[in-house]
Motif scaffolding. Structure first.
Motif, mmCIF file in Angstrom:
data_model
loop_
_atom_site.group_PDB
_atom_site.id
_atom_site.type_symbol
_atom_site.label_atom_id
_atom_site.label_comp_id
_atom_site.label_asym_id
_atom_site.label_seq_id
_atom_site.Cartn_x
_atom_site.Cartn_y
_atom_site.Cartn_z
ATOM 1 N N THR A 116 53.042 -24.504 23.517
ATOM 2 C CA THR A 116 53.725 -24.173 24.764
ATOM 3 C C THR A 116 55.218 -23.929 24.526
ATOM 4 O OG1 THR A 116 53.881 -26.546 25.199
ATOM 5 C CG2 THR A 116 52.071 -25.344 26.252
ATOM 6 N N ILE A 117 55.732 -24.469 23.445
ATOM 7 C CA ILE A 117 57.136 -24.171 23.106
ATOM 8 C C ILE A 117 57.229 -22.715 22.630
ATOM 9 C CG2 ILE A 117 59.049 -24.734 21.553
ATOM 10 C CD1 ILE A 117 58.103 -27.633 21.571
ATOM 11 N N VAL A 118 56.280 -22.339 21.787
ATOM 12 C CA VAL A 118 56.247 -20.938 21.330
ATOM 13 C C VAL A 118 56.074 -20.023 22.551
ATOM 14 C CG1 VAL A 118 55.018 -19.269 19.887
ATOM 15 C CG2 VAL A 118 55.329 -21.613 19.077
ATOM 16 N N VAL B 200 59.406 -19.682 24.461
ATOM 17 C CA VAL B 200 60.430 -18.864 23.805
ATOM 18 C C VAL B 200 60.011 -17.392 23.831
ATOM 19 C CG1 VAL B 200 61.716 -18.480 21.669
ATOM 20 C CG2 VAL B 200 61.110 -20.811 22.349
ATOM 21 N N GLU B 201 58.732 -17.155 23.607
ATOM 22 C CA GLU B 201 58.239 -15.780 23.616
ATOM 23 C C GLU B 201 58.423 -15.147 24.992
ATOM 24 O OE1 GLU B 201 54.006 -15.390 23.173
ATOM 25 O OE2 GLU B 201 54.170 -13.411 22.265
ATOM 26 N N ILE C 109 58.725 -16.009 16.123
ATOM 27 C CA ILE C 109 59.152 -17.139 16.958
ATOM 28 C C ILE C 109 58.496 -18.421 16.485
ATOM 29 C CG2 ILE C 109 58.937 -18.128 19.275
ATOM 30 C CD1 ILE C 109 59.427 -15.251 20.327
ATOM 31 N N ARG C 110 57.198 -18.342 16.156
ATOM 32 C CA ARG C 110 56.506 -19.534 15.669
ATOM 33 C C ARG C 110 57.172 -20.062 14.394
ATOM 34 N NH1 ARG C 110 51.863 -22.292 16.130
ATOM 35 N NH2 ARG C 110 50.974 -20.984 17.732
ATOM 36 N N GLU C 111 57.552 -19.146 13.538
ATOM 37 C CA GLU C 111 58.196 -19.552 12.297
ATOM 38 C C GLU C 111 59.521 -20.279 12.562
ATOM 39 O OE1 GLU C 111 59.212 -16.702 8.860
ATOM 40 O OE2 GLU C 111 57.066 -16.471 9.313
ATOM 41 N N VAL C 112 60.259 -19.759 13.524
ATOM 42 C CA VAL C 112 61.537 -20.403 13.834
ATOM 43 C C VAL C 112 61.312 -21.741 14.515
ATOM 44 C CG1 VAL C 112 63.586 -20.224 15.270
ATOM 45 C CG2 VAL C 112 62.858 -18.291 13.881
ATOM 46 N N ARG D 101 64.202 -22.477 32.210
ATOM 47 C CA ARG D 101 63.116 -22.280 33.182
ATOM 48 C C ARG D 101 61.807 -21.970 32.462
ATOM 49 N NH1 ARG D 101 67.058 -19.563 36.392
ATOM 50 N NH2 ARG D 101 66.314 -17.566 35.574
ATOM 51 N N CYS D 102 61.889 -21.170 31.412
ATOM 52 C CA CYS D 102 60.662 -20.840 30.664
ATOM 53 C C CYS D 102 60.032 -22.097 30.070
ATOM 54 C CB CYS D 102 60.957 -19.830 29.568
ATOM 55 S SG CYS D 102 61.158 -18.155 30.195
#
Ligand code: FES
Ligand code: FES
Lengths: 190, 783
Positions: A145-147, A150-151, A129-132, A93-94
């Motif tokens: 928007t992916i970061v 997840v965040e 999170i960005r690193e992953v 959903r995120c």
């Protein structure tokens, strides 16, 4: 190279017996032998991450594994994320809410990467999170928007866990699980 | 549209509604080409050239056919397909027609060129088969660089073009321009090169072809941006009737232009239908990096004349585009030089202009239009000219831009293009203000790195109608779009579009456009795209044309259907048509009655005896749309802040701001997504990606180990601000938003890097920006 071998795989909790050549990659077995086409193949050499699945809860590149290597492991693919009725998980959903996908080809890989990572590191901050997220390639979104997705999911899970802990009776054991029980999460982020 | 829709004013357009594509894509239930498996399907792999330039002596497939699992193997002579030929209606001095064989038979012109197709029961066996092929090639000297092509010293790439020039046009030459240059206060020049790039959709190309005995049709499922054009070429190459080919496009993992031309492997795989078994070909990444369509390699020699206060007086440019081995269908090798020539003045008032554009052919993989097409390059050159003039004249670079930006619309340029209204000046002002408010100018870094800020101003022509393509003298003229809308018994509608989403959310945005016209919730509108049997003819998606042209066609069809519904309701109510109104919530008010769409559809389909005599049963309307004038122009200003590391020559982008104006945004979040994704590709071109060949024409970046695609670690967060200058002649005032990010980013990054280098005296004008040059520039004082 046409010898076949009998292989037993556990995918999304289901056991499968397969007669396959040893050189067959896990990605091909999932996609073409088991029909789980949600796992995508973008490079077949371990860089793009579109084929990311969980092998014993850790993100792994299905294109770099031969199916015969993971006989004794628990494998999870993107098909395992949503409920049997197709209901989306909090993470899915995120991604939708943050426009974390455009063409959607990279999406299963990013979802499984994040699923494995957040279970391992529920306290991850944006930089981590960005690193992953940098483990996988996306050609459409520019990653931001992916970061974000997840965040946001990590934050919601933490909040859900906190409220589950807050409402738990004081005498309950204090050892908080690494990740919140699924039911608590679903309730909080629905 | 009074009924509450998603936005306060009740309209769906303008609301970032949930995407209808998402649920299936998020759950792994999307269907991409490689997800399709048919019974008895064979898998194809290609025997490819290992030489950049050679005569084909022999293609011996006898060993291939003996490989376990291999069912058949065909070389060019076995398949006997007609060549793919893209033509311009230009005199021979300007255009030399050449052809691309589906499989090379006599000569190979790049490493990776397909020579034979191998079909096997599984893809592993097909690859085993490829390895067993014995190919005899008699090497010729390869033509690897544009300079070598123009020198024409060795054997030409195509015998028809002994000088290796396929297109040579001088579209504009203002009279007296030499005097303007001679008399000008200042003349600045720029020589710039841009690297060869790969558009790199994450899903590689692919096809599944099958012969359907019931329909007597070759059914081709393929990830293409232009399904009808694939049908046309396939029918011609294979000698089939158009209707004997049906092209279906499933979900598509990006395209960015690489999939808006017709590929030869798809045609060969489809032609292998002679085995009466389905054939699948999925391009692997190595093929995609070395043998697919590439883009972008251009060389500019440009100069501009200025007054003492920074007003531009004249512009002259010579652009050479390295198109690789073949002309792509339908756009031809002319696409890049013609685009650059026609539009280079961009957002600036240029009174005098002279340009020469050439397409040269070399022994490298052929090119296709890639997101932005020439505009990332000429915008970069224009922006460098502005910066250089400012430096020479001792003026502020933004001030120089402001003195030259077009501010009055419609503006008729020296390039004979009429620009529709935009916010060129406003976007620059806002972009500068955002960076100023964030405190960037004048800031310095405590870690020894050097800060730079760069801007780029540009517009992108988006709605290219058939007039614009006809002006280029393309023999195949894209431009219009056709849309058909049908209402079903239950009052819901299905709309066809000839455009095709490969990530841009058409299922959502087109539904929003139609929902507003009919007063229906957007999820009651189904969009059909990518099926040549259901769509009369279409031009697919490229050049940011989907919403402007396809969306306008869909809107027009919806309006026509609305008129039919009003007429029907008026008839049933016994009133006149003019008084009947759509009520904005799925019904029509006529006289004192209100009919729901379902009631009207019930009459149209189940009780046709109630229809007026002159009206037939059913509820279907068709409309087309074409841009009459010179198209729509979205515009933007990009601002970029970089930090250069003197220790490594590395560039980090610290901040990126995009102020964009694409008219009315149908779905603002989709527009932002397009901008961010485009900017990432532009940054990739500025700093990272390049297809490199050695002197023999061997590609040196055959995997992601060598071809550096930026990740989330290299692409910064992008702040986006929207301005809105509605377009007067498209549905809802939208202008198109697919390419802008890619167009603006290289110039902004390059200018930022040069700003950081300003104390060194070094200026860089080419991309990808070489780290070694940065390192040297930053360390020259020390040495
Ligand atoms: S397909 Fe496995 S990493 Fe790219
Ligand atoms: S959404 Fe298209 S590659 Fe990521």
């Amino acid at each position: 190279m046409t010898d076949v071998q009998l292989v037993e795989l556990t995918v999304n909790g289901e056991r499968h017996e397969l007669a396959i050549p040893p050189r067959r990659t896990l990605a091909d077995v999932l996609r073409h032998d088991l029909g789980l086409t949600g796992t995508h193949v973008g490079c077949e050499h371990g860089i793009c991450g579109a084929c990311t699945v969980l092998v014993d809860d850790a993100p792994a590149r299905a294109c770099l594994l031969f199916a015969v290597q993971v006989e004794n492991a628990a494998i999870r693919t993107v098909e395992s994320l949503s409920g049997p009725d197709g209901g989306l998980s909090d993470l899915q959903r995120c991604f939708g809410e943050h426009h974390g996908l455009q063409c959607g080809f990279c999406t299963p890989g990013f979802l499984m990467l994040a699923e494995g990572y957040l279970a391992e590191s529920p306290d991850a901050d944006r930089e981590e999170i960005r690193e992953v997220v940098a483990s996988n390639l996306c050609r459409c979104t520019g990653y931001q928007t992916i970061v974000d997705a997840v965040e946001d999911c990590a934050g919601r899970r933490r909040a859900a866990l906190q409220s589950a802990l807050d409402s738990a009776p004081r005498s309950a054991p204090q050892s908080a699980p690494q990740s919140a029980p699924q039911s608590a999460l679903d309730g909080a982020s629905a | 549209m009074a009924e509450p829709g998603f936005r306060r004013d009740g309209s769906w357009v303008g609301a970032s509604v949930p995407r209808r594509e998402d649920p299936r894509l998020l759950t792994g239930r999307g269907r991409f080409v490689d997800d399709i498996t048919l019974p008895r399907m064979l898998h194809a792999a290609f025997v490819r050239s290992t030489e950049a330039h050679a005569r084909v002596v022999d293609v011996d497939l006898s060993e291939v056919r003996a490989v376990p699992g291999v069912v058949a193997a065909f070389a060019a002579a076995d398949l006997a397909l007609r060549d793919i030929t893209a033509l311009l209606d230009r005199p021979i001095e300007e255009f030399v027609p050449t052809s691309m064989p589906v499989l090379a038979g006599e000569k190979v012109r790049y490493v990776g060129e397909p020579l034979a197709i191998v079909l096997a029961t599984d893809p592993y066996a097909a690859e085993d088969g490829v390895e067993a092929a014995l190919v005899g090639l008699d090497p010729l000297d390869p033509v690897v660089t544009e300079a070598a092509a123009l020198a024409a010293a060795g054997p030409p790439v195509h015998d028809e073009a002994p000088g290796n020039v396929l297109v040579d046009v001088s579209l504009f030459a203002t009279e007296g321009i030499d005097d303007v240059f001679a008399d000008a206060h200042t003349v600045v020049s720029v020589e710039a090169r841009t690297g060869r790039q790969n558009a790199l959709p994450l899903e590689t190309r692919g096809v599944v072809a099958d012969w359907d005995d019931r329909d007597e049709q070759l059914v081709v499922r393929t990830c293409t941006q232009v399904p009808h054009q694939v049908r046309t070429v396939l029918a011609r190459c294979a000698g089939l009737d158009e209707r004997q080919v049906r092209v279906l496009v499933p979900d598509m993992g990006g395209g960015f232009g690489q999939k808006c031309v017709v590929g030869r492997e798809e045609i060969a795989a489809a032609a292998a239908k002679r085995l009466r078994r389905p054939v699948k070909w999925i391009e692997d990444r190595r093929e995609a990096l070395t043998a697919s369509f590439l883009a972008r390699e251009q060389h500019y020699t440009a100069r501009a004349a200025f007054t003492a206060d920074g007003e531009i007086l004249a512009l002259e440019s010579d652009v050479v585009c390295d198109m690789g081995a073949y002309s792509c269908y339908p756009f031809t090798a002319g696409i890049e030089p013609l685009m650059a020539s026609a539009e280079m003045p961009g957002v600036y008032r240029v009174p005098a202009y002279r340009v020469r554009g050439r397409a040269v052919t070399t022994n490298k993989a052929p090119t296709a239009p890639y997101r932005g097409v020439s505009r990332p390059q000429y915008v970069m050159v224009m922006e460098r000219l502005m910066e250089r003039a400012a430096r020479e004249l001792g003026l502020d670079a933004l001030e120089v831009r402001r003195r030259n930006l077009i501010t009055e619309f419609p503006y008729r340029g020296v390039n004979a293009i009429t620009y529709d209204p935009g916010s060129y000046r406003e976007s620059l002002d806002l972009c500068e203000q955002v960076l100023r408010d964030e405190g960037w100018p004048g800031r310095s870094l405590s870690d020894g790195r050097v800060l730079g800020i760069g801007y780029s101003c540009f517009s992108e022509r988006t709605g290219y109608g058939s007039g614009a393509f006809a002006a280029r003298k393309m023999q195949v003229v894209p431009g219009f779009d056709l849309s058909q809308i049908t209402m079903d018994l239950d009052g819901t509608v299905t709309v066809t579009t000839g455009t095709l989403s490969h990530g841009q959310s058409h299922e959502t945005t087109f539904a929003q456009i139609v929902a507003d016209r009919l007063g229906l919730p957007y999820d009651k509108v189904t969009i059909v795209q990518g099926d040549t049997d259901r769509i009369t003819y279409g031009w697919g998606s490229f050049a940011s044309r989907s919403v402007t042209i396809g969306g306008s066609a869909a809107a027009a069809a919806a309006v026509k259907l609305g008129d039919q519904l009003r007429a029907l309701a008026a008839h049933l109510a016994g009133t006149d048509v003019d008084s009947a109104r759509l009520d904005g919530r799925g019904g029509v008010r006529a006289g004192d009655r209100t009919f729901s769409y379902a009631e009207l559809a019930d009459v149209a389909y189940l009780r046709a005896h109630l229809l007026p005599k002159e009206v037939g049963p059913g509820l279907t309307a068709t409309a087309s749309f074409d841009v009459g004038g010179d198209g729509t122009f979205s515009n933007a200003t990009h601002g970029c802040v970089v930090a250069l590391d003197p220790g490594t020559g590395g560039v980090e982008i610290l901040r990126y701001v995009c102020v964009e104006d694409c008219g009315v945004a149908i779905h603002p979040r989709v527009v932002e997504g397009q901008a961010r994704g485009g900017i990432a590709q532009g940054i990739a071109g500025a700093l990272f990606e390049q297809v490199v060949y050695d002197e023999l024409g061997q590609p040196l970046a055959p995997s992601f180990m060598e071809y550096k695609v930026p990740t989330a670690a290299e692409i910064p967060d992008v702040r986006i601000e929207h301005l809105e200058t509605p377009c007067a002649f498209t549905a809802d005032g939208a202008k198109g938003a697919g390419e802008g990010g890619t167009i603006g980013a290289p110039a902004a990054v390059l200018n930022a890097v040069n700003d950081a280098l300003r104390t060194t005296g070094v200026e860089l004008d080419s991309t990808p920006i070489p780290r070694a040059a940065l390192f040297a520039a930053l360390n020259q004082e020390a040495s």
